[in-house]
Design an enzyme around this catalytic site. Structure first.
Site, short mmCIF file in Angstrom:
data_model
loop_
_atom_site.label_atom_id
_atom_site.label_comp_id
_atom_site.label_asym_id
_atom_site.label_seq_id
_atom_site.Cartn_x
_atom_site.Cartn_y
_atom_site.Cartn_z
N SER A 150 -9.13 73.68 61.60
CA SER A 150 -7.62 72.71 61.86
C SER A 150 -8.53 72.45 63.42
O SER A 150 -7.18 71.40 63.66
CB SER A 150 -6.62 73.85 61.81
OG SER A 150 -6.66 74.38 62.08
N LYS A 188 -3.04 78.03 67.93
CA LYS A 188 -3.48 76.16 67.61
C LYS A 188 -2.16 75.46 68.82
O LYS A 188 -2.30 76.46 69.76
CB LYS A 188 -1.55 75.79 66.95
CG LYS A 188 -1.79 76.22 65.34
CD LYS A 188 -2.38 74.80 64.84
CE LYS A 188 -3.10 75.64 63.12
NZ LYS A 188 -4.15 76.36 62.82
#
Length: 230
Positions: A150, A188
């Site tokens: 991701s 993230k």
């Protein structure tokens, strides 16, 4: 001014070097200060180093040297001769002690972290790796292995080893280790949006997740990356 534990550790290192000529091991320091883990010793040593009481020596197994003691000048040098310690000026204008270009520090690899769907929180050391000091700077650091894709558009690939600086604060836009609802850890980009926190992937196939401020705990900030080629 030193805390009690910092003072205890400094004096223990100083006395051991006087007795044996080498600094004590981390296990010996942990036992002497009655601490539960070596991570506490890492934090104390970093604090003493930042305050100028000790310095790390390159290419030695027990690479610590006491440079001064509380309320006492730096250990005496022969009259008329002082050690040459050049300063390096950082971009912000703050001088820091020059480090040898090939100096390294061992960091703990604390397992895997998801760059995708969050996985279990990181807790246990699985290995140790030498990392160049030039990639680190002050503070406590650790490493994690990336699992998932991701963050590929930020250049972070599955299997990469990321270097994380331990911190519980971050600014909007930082790539962080985020502990979600006390149970799951993920890597993230953090975005602060009003009273909410967004954990943003760097892959268009994944969606940004939005949380309340009490649902996300920052555990560290990305400062470097090591890639292994097989």
């Amino acid at each position: 001014m030193l805390t009690r534990k910092q003072h205890e550790l400094l004096m223990f290192i100083h006395e051991r070097i006087k007795e044996t000529g080498v600094s004590p091991s981390f296990d010996e320091m942990k036992e002497a200060l009655d601490l539960a883990s070596k991570s506490g010793i890492h934090r104390l040593i970093t604090a003493l180093e930042e305050r100028g009481f000790i310095r790390r020596l390159a290419h030695r197994a027990r690479a610590l040297e006491v440079t001064k003691l509380p309320e006492q000048a730096t250990p005496s040098q022969p009259r008329g001769r002082q050690p040459f310690r050049p300063d390096v000026i950082q971009g912000g204008g703050r001088p820091m002690a020059a480090e040898p270009a090939n100096d390294t520090r061992e960091l703990s690899l604390m397992g895997k972290i998801a760059a995708g769907t969050p996985i279990a929180a990181i807790e246990h050391e699985t290995a140790r790796y030498p990392v160049p000091e030039a990639m680190l700077g002050a503070g406590e650091h650790y490493m994690l292995e990336i699992e998932g894709d991701s963050m590929i558009e930020a250049g972070i690939l599955n299997g990469d080893l990321v270097i994380i600086k331990s911190t519980d604060t971050a600014t909007s836009g930082d790539i962080v280790v985020a502990l979600v609802e006390g149970e799951e850890a993920t890597l993230k980009r953090l975005r602060k949006k009003g009273g909410s926190i967004a954990l943003e992937p760097a892959n268009r196939n994944y969606e940004t997740r939005i949380f309340g401020p009490d649902q996300v705990e920052v555990q560290g900030k990305l400062v470097g990356l090591i890639r292994r080629y097989h």
